[in-house]
Design an enzyme around this catalytic site. Sequence first.
Site, PDB file in Angstrom:
ATOM      1  N   VAL A 129      14.677  20.694  -0.843  1.00 34.75           N
ATOM      2  CA  VAL A 129      15.208  19.943   0.295  1.00 34.75           C
ATOM      3  C   VAL A 129      15.261  18.469  -0.091  1.00 34.75           C
ATOM      4  O   VAL A 129      14.274  17.886  -0.524  1.00 34.75           O
ATOM      5  CB  VAL A 129      14.368  20.167   1.576  1.00 34.75           C
ATOM      6  CG1 VAL A 129      12.877  19.965   1.310  1.00 34.75           C
ATOM      7  CG2 VAL A 129      14.824  19.248   2.701  1.00 34.75           C
ATOM      8  N   ASP A 130      16.448  17.902   0.006  1.00 38.79           N
ATOM      9  CA  ASP A 130      16.623  16.472  -0.226  1.00 38.79           C
ATOM     10  C   ASP A 130      16.443  15.761   1.101  1.00 38.79           C
ATOM     11  O   ASP A 130      17.008  16.177   2.122  1.00 38.79           O
ATOM     12  CB  ASP A 130      18.016  16.193  -0.791  1.00 38.79           C
ATOM     13  CG  ASP A 130      18.262  16.916  -2.107  1.00 38.79           C
ATOM     14  OD1 ASP A 130      17.315  17.001  -2.912  1.00 38.79           O
ATOM     15  OD2 ASP A 130      19.394  17.404  -2.322  1.00 38.79           O
TER      16      ASP A 130
END
Length: 251
Positions: A129-130
């Site tokens: 997850v960015d």
Amino acid sequence: MLKTRVIPCLLLRDEGLVKTQKFKDSKYVGDSINAVKIFNKKEVDELIFIDIDVSKNNGEPNWEIIKDLASECFMPLAYGGGIKSLEQIEYLLKIGVEKVVINHKTLEDPDFIRKAVQYFGSSTIVCAVDIKKNFWGKYLVYDHVKGKLTDIAVIDYVKAIEEMGAGEIFVNNVDREGTYSGFDLDIIKSVTSAVNIPVIVCGGASKLSDISLAANAGASAVAVGSLFIFQGPHRAVLISYPTQKELKEII
């Protein structure tokens, strides 16, 4: 064994190794196979390779370079980039990849993660997850393919990832990636407190003590790019990795 893993995180573009800053301004830093050989000699415990273009281009992973990387690695290899099907995961495992990092597909189709975990086991599946702050300073999930923030709160998302059955979460801080500005310890504490599965954090390491701080904030593993690739004020390319003695002193 160290209680917190310290993992070089390397970015692929075509067959070369690049480094970015805040997901932009990529700089070629050398041959990816040569980097693996260097990390082999330094007795690194684990490597993460992320292809930064393949999902944006809706392409296929570069199977030949992944095969070469996996055959050269003396340590477990995690690969991410362009994963869209169970068949791709199966092939990655067949050619020697031990963990598969899935990012954009999770945003599009959460059920895909559940199916992947069902077929291959949770220990194989890492959900990436960015994260990035919005104008008001709130962390939201960043869609690197579309190049923009979503409206999804980070804590809600990591909880959903855990519910999907993923074995680990890889959290990459866009605002700090490649900046040497240190980790955002508050968001690390928030994420690691919200879930019960291991969390790998990435984005901002400037010195070895930053790794210690991230570990103390709850990270199960710390992924590092620039700190292990560049040296000196002019950011000369010189791949490095701490000795086991150094790691034991900071963790």
